[in-house]
Design an enzyme around this catalytic site. Structure first.
Site, PDB file in Angstrom:
ATOM      1  N   ASP A 114       0.870  -1.157   0.000  1.00 54.43           N
ATOM      2  CA  ASP A 114       0.000   0.000   0.000  1.00 54.43           C
ATOM      3  C   ASP A 114       0.920   1.223   0.000  1.00 54.43           C
ATOM      4  OD1 ASP A 114      -2.379   1.581   0.400  1.00 54.43           O
ATOM      5  OD2 ASP A 114      -1.799   1.746   2.510  1.00 54.43           O
TER       6      ASP A 114
ATOM      7  N   ASP B 243      -0.328   5.154   0.932  1.00 51.58           N
ATOM      8  CA  ASP B 243      -0.677   6.224   1.866  1.00 51.58           C
ATOM      9  C   ASP B 243      -0.662   5.743   3.311  1.00 51.58           C
ATOM     10  OD1 ASP B 243      -1.349   8.419  -0.018  1.00 51.58           O
ATOM     11  OD2 ASP B 243      -2.839   6.980  -0.718  1.00 51.58           O
TER      12      ASP B 243
END
Length: 276
Positions: free
Chosen positions: A21, A23
């Protein structure tokens, strides 16, 4: 809180692919998201963002996050499209200030330099936002091959199948397998390690049949204290029905762990060899 604990699996194969991922995991944009929303919410005499609603927004497609946010703050009379337009103007300024989080760059460099583990990016951010957040961080994001960067607006992800659905991680694995060297065996889901900070992303990784490392924001960790085992089992989001072919985790099954940061990652635990 007590659970019926599964017997933890101990015979995992070595990890051959790490899927990330972005953010709040690699870069500090979850804090920047909060800042941007607070700036805009203040113009509606509302806010600030708190860690009751924040976990419900992390890792989700933008439109769904905005819908939930406006509902939470009783701003249903605000046009989501107009709110999003104004939000983008604030983000245009703030996202360009993003910075790597502790341990993130070294982890990527170690994996890339070792040559034995493939890496891919799997972020819910659409391309325009991805570029805002990363153009000044080329030294970090060029470590990911272009064909292994799966973004939130990728047309191969069916509408409504963003995280917590597993599609983005399965697509990232597909991108890796399609570009393996000749003779290299295809990588299986259980040979993948997903790195996530948000609960929907942990659910997505678990439903993809992959192992997961969960690195929550310290405030999220406080909110979910006592519920960690449920999150690690992939049971943190019951709103999206599980398809028959998706993996269903159990509490204590050994497929996931929680860490404070990406620093000092225990490569040996996952059968990963990196150059010293």
């Amino acid at each position: 809180m007590s659970f019926n604990m599964a017997k933890p699996r101990t015979d995992f194969p070595p990890i051959r692919a790490c899927l990330f991922d972005m953010d709040g995991l690699l870069i500090n944009t979850e804090d920047l998201y909060t800042l941007c929303h607070n700036i805009l919410l203040s113009t509606y005499s509302s806010g600030p963002m708190d860690w009751v609603i924040k976990p419900q927004l992390q890792g989700r497609p933008a439109a769904e996050s905005i819908r939930r946010l406006l509902q939470y703050f009783n701003l249903q009379n605000v046009d989501p499209v107009e709110y999003t337009k104004q939000l983008h103007k604030v983000q245009e300024q703030e996202f360009r200030k993003s910075e790597p989080l502790p341990g993130a760059l070294k982890l990527l460099q170690d994996l890339k330099g070792g040559g034995k583990v493939h890496i891919a990016l799997a972020t819910s951010s659409a391309r325009s936002h991805y570029l805002m957040k990363t153009q000044h961080l080329d030294h970090m994001f060029t470590l990911f091959p272009e064909n292994r960067k799966i973004l939130g607006d990728d047309p191969r992800i069916p509408k409504g199948r963003g995280k917590p659905c597993p599609d983005i991680y399965l697509l990232a694995l597909k991108a890796i397998n399609e570009s393996l060297d000749e003779g290299e065996e295809p990588i299986r889901p259980e040979e993948c390690l997903v790195f996530e900070d948000g609960v929907p992303g942990v659910v997505a990784g678990r439903r993809a049949g992959m192992r997961v490392v969960w690195v929550p924001h310290q405030e999220l960790a406080k909110v979910l204290e006592g519920k960690e085992e449920l999150v690690l089992a992939g049971k943190g989001d019951e709103e999206v029905p599980v398809k028959a072919e998706e993996f269903v985790g159990e509490v204590g099954d050994g497929w996931a762990e929680q860490r404070i940061s990406l620093a000092d990652f225990p490569y040996e635990k996952y059968g990963i060899v990196v150059k010293s």
